[in-house]
Design a protein around this motif. Sequence first.
Motif, mmCIF file in Angstrom:
data_model
loop_
_atom_site.group_PDB
_atom_site.id
_atom_site.type_symbol
_atom_site.label_atom_id
_atom_site.label_comp_id
_atom_site.label_asym_id
_atom_site.label_seq_id
_atom_site.Cartn_x
_atom_site.Cartn_y
_atom_site.Cartn_z
ATOM 1 N N UNK A 81 0.849 -1.193 0.000
ATOM 2 C CA UNK A 81 0.000 0.000 0.000
ATOM 3 C C UNK A 81 0.881 1.238 0.000
ATOM 4 N N UNK A 82 0.282 2.355 -0.381
ATOM 5 C CA UNK A 82 0.994 3.630 -0.405
ATOM 6 C C UNK A 82 0.318 4.584 0.570
ATOM 7 N N UNK A 83 1.096 5.479 1.134
ATOM 8 C CA UNK A 83 0.555 6.448 2.094
ATOM 9 C C UNK A 83 -0.622 7.226 1.520
ATOM 10 N N UNK A 84 -0.586 7.524 0.219
ATOM 11 C CA UNK A 84 -1.661 8.303 -0.399
ATOM 12 C C UNK A 84 -2.985 7.542 -0.426
ATOM 13 N N UNK A 85 -2.952 6.231 -0.202
ATOM 14 C CA UNK A 85 -4.155 5.411 -0.241
ATOM 15 C C UNK A 85 -4.767 5.156 1.137
ATOM 16 N N UNK A 86 -4.334 5.917 2.149
ATOM 17 C CA UNK A 86 -4.865 5.771 3.502
ATOM 18 C C UNK A 86 -6.367 6.043 3.535
ATOM 19 N N UNK A 87 -7.107 5.168 4.188
ATOM 20 C CA UNK A 87 -8.549 5.333 4.393
ATOM 21 C C UNK A 87 -8.825 5.737 5.841
ATOM 22 N N UNK A 88 -8.074 5.133 6.765
ATOM 23 C CA UNK A 88 -8.286 5.368 8.200
ATOM 24 C C UNK A 88 -7.046 4.921 8.955
ATOM 25 N N UNK A 89 -6.735 5.615 10.051
ATOM 26 C CA UNK A 89 -5.680 5.178 10.953
ATOM 27 C C UNK A 89 -6.109 5.434 12.392
ATOM 28 N N UNK A 90 -5.754 4.524 13.252
ATOM 29 C CA UNK A 90 -6.089 4.652 14.677
ATOM 30 C C UNK A 90 -5.255 5.754 15.332
#
Length: 106
Positions: A81-90
């Motif tokens: 995965x790439x950072x630009x594809x982040x959907x959600x992070x805790x």
Amino acid sequence: MVDLRKKLRSGMIAVTPAGSYLVLTDCETANYGSQDFCIVGPDGFMIGSNYDENLSTIRGICSIKALYKSTVNGLTYEMKYKDKDLIWTKDPKNLKELIISRRFSK
């Protein structure tokens, strides 16, 4: 509070302290019956009924820390995965990650 389990979609990449996994929804398992979701990796899988509404488990090593959009290609099963594809992070590290994560959590 939003139940994040209900926001999961097949094809997302779930990142845990133990590694990266592909999210599959509406799973039928041989030993655990029907599951709303499973996260699947090269060495096995974890069932959705082990997760709470915050995507945490009793054993923290399996807790989902981030979700990414995947692009299907020859590397799909490597769960890259790439950072630009982040959907959600805790644990957002900056304002951009915080905004992205809040949108997903609504």
